[in-house]
Structures are given as C-alpha cells and as structure tokens.
Design a protein around this motif. Structure first.
Motif, PDB file in Angstrom:
ATOM      1  N   THR A 113       0.851  -1.184   0.000  1.00 41.87           N
ATOM      2  CA  THR A 113       0.000   0.000   0.000  1.00 41.87           C
ATOM      3  C   THR A 113       0.889   1.237   0.000  1.00 41.87           C
ATOM      4  O   THR A 113       2.120   1.125  -0.040  1.00 41.87           O
ATOM      5  N   LYS A 114       0.268   2.412   0.065  1.00 40.92           N
ATOM      6  CA  LYS A 114       1.040   3.649   0.119  1.00 40.92           C
ATOM      7  C   LYS A 114       1.973   3.606   1.314  1.00 40.92           C
ATOM      8  O   LYS A 114       1.618   3.052   2.332  1.00 40.92           O
ATOM      9  N   PRO A 115       3.141   4.107   1.230  1.00 39.71           N
ATOM     10  CA  PRO A 115       3.702   4.938   0.172  1.00 39.71           C
ATOM     11  C   PRO A 115       4.367   4.157  -0.958  1.00 39.71           C
ATOM     12  O   PRO A 115       4.905   4.749  -1.879  1.00 39.71           O
ATOM     13  N   HIS A 116       4.338   2.825  -0.908  1.00 43.32           N
ATOM     14  CA  HIS A 116       5.041   2.027  -1.914  1.00 43.32           C
ATOM     15  C   HIS A 116       4.220   1.708  -3.148  1.00 43.32           C
ATOM     16  O   HIS A 116       4.774   1.497  -4.221  1.00 43.32           O
ATOM     17  N   SER A 117       2.905   1.621  -3.000  1.00 48.81           N
ATOM     18  CA  SER A 117       2.065   1.195  -4.115  1.00 48.81           C
ATOM     19  C   SER A 117       0.673   1.792  -3.962  1.00 48.81           C
ATOM     20  O   SER A 117       0.229   2.071  -2.837  1.00 48.81           O
ATOM     21  N   LYS A 118       0.005   1.977  -5.095  1.00 48.36           N
ATOM     22  CA  LYS A 118      -1.384   2.432  -5.052  1.00 48.36           C
ATOM     23  C   LYS A 118      -2.149   1.778  -6.201  1.00 48.36           C
ATOM     24  O   LYS A 118      -1.569   1.418  -7.232  1.00 48.36           O
TER      25      LYS A 118
END
Length: 109
Positions: free
Chosen positions: A41-46
């Motif tokens: 999930t955020k901050p790594h992926s959305k």
C-alpha cells in the motif's frame, strides 16, 4: 508454504542507469515482496483501477525523479505492464491506454 509468483515482464526494465543503484535495489525488493504474496500500500504502491481492478503502480523515489512500475497481480504471476519516469501528478493517458492493450494481448494467450 506459499508458492512464489513469477514475474512476467511485458514491457520496461529496471536497471542502472537510468535508475540509481538505490532505486533499483528498492524496486527489486518491492517486486520480490509482491512475488511472495505481500499486498503493498502507500507509500510504496497504489491501485490503478483506471487500467483494471487488479492493477497497481509501485512508487520508487529516486534522487531527483520518481519512477513508476505498473503491474497486475494474477493468481500465479506479477505482470509488469510498464516502467516509466513520472513527471506529473496524473498518469499520462497514453500510458494507461497502452497498459490496457498489453493486458488484452496478454490475456488472449
């Protein structure tokens, strides 16, 4: 034991240059976590639901730029659709369109 997912590269690559060594290592670490079944999930992926419900983008901050790796999670694989430098807040329409086409082509096999 959970079977690791394969990485399927439809387009793009992560190498130094243009990625810094640190950004390349971070991208590799995050992709490995996805292969092992992690949900990032955020901050790594959305999520990238504008492409499809199973699509996401990895966010890789580099020294003076930000990289995006658009991927889809399948039952058996993490499918890499695109790797690009993000220069604006909004993902360019041509990137979204080409990712949709790559999914259609990939799913036809």
């Amino acid at each position: 034991m959970i079977k690791e997912k394969s990485l399927v590269w439809l387009h793009g690559e992560v190498k130094t240059p243009p990625f810094s060594a640190e950004a390349r290592i971070e991208a590799g670490f995050l992709l490995r976590k996805l292969q092992q079944g992690a949900i990032l999930t955020k901050p790594h992926s959305k999520p990238m639901t504008s492409i499809c419900t199973k699509c996401h983008e990895l966010i890789i901050d580099d020294k003076n730029k930000t990289w995006r790796i658009i991927y889809r999670i399948d039952d058996d694989a993490v499918v890499i659709l695109e790797v690009f430098e993000k220069k604006t807040q909004k993902t360019p329409k041509n990137v979204i369109d080409v990712c949709k086409l790559r999914i259609i082509h990939y799913d036809s096999f």
